[in-house]
Design a protein around this motif. Structure first.
Motif, mmCIF file in Angstrom:
data_model
loop_
_atom_site.group_PDB
_atom_site.id
_atom_site.type_symbol
_atom_site.label_atom_id
_atom_site.label_comp_id
_atom_site.label_asym_id
_atom_site.label_seq_id
_atom_site.Cartn_x
_atom_site.Cartn_y
_atom_site.Cartn_z
ATOM 1 N N UNK A 69 0.812 -1.217 0.000
ATOM 2 C CA UNK A 69 0.000 0.000 0.000
ATOM 3 C C UNK A 69 0.841 1.260 0.000
ATOM 4 N N UNK A 70 1.908 1.267 0.778
ATOM 5 C CA UNK A 70 2.786 2.441 0.812
ATOM 6 C C UNK A 70 3.475 2.639 -0.526
ATOM 7 N N UNK A 71 3.927 1.554 -1.126
ATOM 8 C CA UNK A 71 4.563 1.644 -2.441
ATOM 9 C C UNK A 71 3.547 2.162 -3.463
ATOM 10 N N UNK A 72 2.315 1.702 -3.370
ATOM 11 C CA UNK A 72 1.253 2.162 -4.262
ATOM 12 C C UNK A 72 1.035 3.667 -4.115
ATOM 13 N N UNK A 73 0.935 4.133 -2.864
ATOM 14 C CA UNK A 73 0.763 5.571 -2.632
ATOM 15 C C UNK A 73 1.888 6.363 -3.279
ATOM 16 N N UNK A 74 3.108 5.891 -3.098
ATOM 17 C CA UNK A 74 4.266 6.602 -3.628
ATOM 18 C C UNK A 74 4.258 6.661 -5.159
ATOM 19 N N UNK A 75 3.647 5.683 -5.806
ATOM 20 C CA UNK A 75 3.610 5.703 -7.273
ATOM 21 C C UNK A 75 2.438 6.531 -7.818
ATOM 22 N N UNK A 76 1.388 6.695 -7.037
ATOM 23 C CA UNK A 76 0.208 7.430 -7.515
ATOM 24 C C UNK A 76 0.388 8.934 -7.407
ATOM 25 N N UNK A 77 0.942 9.391 -6.288
ATOM 26 C CA UNK A 77 1.004 10.827 -6.035
ATOM 27 C C UNK A 77 2.393 11.380 -6.326
ATOM 28 N N UNK A 78 2.457 12.694 -6.481
ATOM 29 C CA UNK A 78 3.727 13.368 -6.734
ATOM 30 C C UNK A 78 4.451 13.704 -5.434
ATOM 31 N N UNK A 79 3.699 13.981 -4.386
ATOM 32 C CA UNK A 79 4.275 14.309 -3.084
ATOM 33 C C UNK A 79 3.546 13.502 -2.022
ATOM 34 N N UNK A 80 4.326 12.926 -1.122
ATOM 35 C CA UNK A 80 3.793 12.066 -0.076
ATOM 36 C C UNK A 80 4.538 12.380 1.215
ATOM 37 N N UNK A 81 3.791 12.673 2.286
ATOM 38 C CA UNK A 81 4.437 12.888 3.583
ATOM 39 C C UNK A 81 3.508 12.405 4.689
ATOM 40 N N UNK A 82 4.116 12.107 5.831
ATOM 41 C CA UNK A 82 3.380 11.652 7.008
ATOM 42 C C UNK A 82 4.111 12.231 8.207
ATOM 43 N N UNK A 83 3.509 13.242 8.812
ATOM 44 C CA UNK A 83 4.208 13.957 9.873
ATOM 45 C C UNK A 83 3.344 14.100 11.114
ATOM 46 N N UNK A 84 4.010 14.152 12.286
ATOM 47 C CA UNK A 84 3.267 14.392 13.525
ATOM 48 C C UNK A 84 2.674 15.805 13.513
ATOM 49 N N UNK A 85 1.557 15.978 14.203
ATOM 50 C CA UNK A 85 0.942 17.298 14.328
ATOM 51 C C UNK A 85 0.956 17.713 15.796
ATOM 52 N N UNK A 86 0.951 19.032 16.031
ATOM 53 C CA UNK A 86 1.056 19.567 17.381
ATOM 54 C C UNK A 86 -0.032 19.073 18.322
ATOM 55 N N UNK A 87 -1.229 18.899 17.806
ATOM 56 C CA UNK A 87 -2.361 18.497 18.646
ATOM 57 C C UNK A 87 -2.330 17.006 18.980
ATOM 58 N N UNK A 88 -1.338 16.287 18.476
ATOM 59 C CA UNK A 88 -1.269 14.844 18.662
ATOM 60 C C UNK A 88 -1.723 14.136 17.415
ATOM 61 N N UNK A 89 -1.188 12.983 17.177
ATOM 62 C CA UNK A 89 -1.510 12.235 15.973
ATOM 63 C C UNK A 89 -0.616 12.637 14.827
ATOM 64 N N UNK A 90 -1.074 12.354 13.614
ATOM 65 C CA UNK A 90 -0.266 12.535 12.411
ATOM 66 C C UNK A 90 -1.136 12.968 11.249
ATOM 67 N N UNK A 91 -0.474 13.486 10.225
ATOM 68 C CA UNK A 91 -1.181 13.881 9.010
ATOM 69 C C UNK A 91 -0.470 13.286 7.800
ATOM 70 N N UNK A 92 -1.209 12.479 7.042
ATOM 71 C CA UNK A 92 -0.738 11.950 5.765
ATOM 72 C C UNK A 92 -1.158 12.950 4.689
ATOM 73 N N UNK A 93 -0.198 13.414 3.911
ATOM 74 C CA UNK A 93 -0.479 14.367 2.836
ATOM 75 C C UNK A 93 -0.168 13.706 1.506
#
Length: 144
Positions: free
Chosen positions: A110-134
């Motif tokens: 699934x991660x490899x698939x995401x990387x091939x579909x989109x031009x930019x991919x990131x997954x970062x922690x957010x200040x309020x807790x948790x993470x954001x997949x972009x």
């Protein structure tokens, strides 16, 4: 797409919500975007959501929220998926994956698939807790 659109949806951490998510997403398909490109983004969204449910929220109640945002602009489509999980280093994980992942592999497809579909991919922690997949995908401007 002369103007930009920015919408969001919050769902419970339940795979049964995937149909609701995809129905919501498909309301916003730009008419000039080729269907094949939209379907790839739909697949990326489904993969990101199911990863949040299965991995980030594995030990959390189904009521744990997952927020999804969709931003459509003239030449860019962006999806953001917020989870409440512990997070991990996505780019490091992607670098460790083999170029070809076996069909019976325990994970990574699934991660490899995401990387091939989109031009930019990131997954970062957010200040309020948790993470954001972009997930960002450039789209060609419409032909006048």
């Amino acid at each position: 797409m002369a103007t930009s659109t920015h919408v969001s949806l919050t769902l419970g951490s339940d795979l049964n919500q995937l149909e609701v998510l995809l129905e919501w997403f498909n309301r916003y398909r730009p008419p000039l975007l080729p269907l094949e490109e939209w379907l790839k983004l739909e697949l990326a969204l489904a993969e990101g959501f199911t990863n949040a449910v299965r991995h980030a929220h594995r030990d959390r109640p189904k009521e744990t929220p997952i927020r999804v945002e969709l931003s459509l602009a003239e030449t860019m489509i962006e999806l953001k998926i917020w989870d409440q999980g512990p997070g991990f280093d996505l780019l490091s994980h992607l670098r460790r994956l083999p170029a070809q992942i076996a069909v019976d592999a325990e994970g990574g497809r699934g991660l490899r698939l995401l990387a091939t579909i989109v031009d930019e991919l990131s997954y970062t922690p957010v200040d309020a807790g948790g993470n954001c997949l972009v997930l960002r995908k450039s789209v060609p401007p419409p032909i006048p």
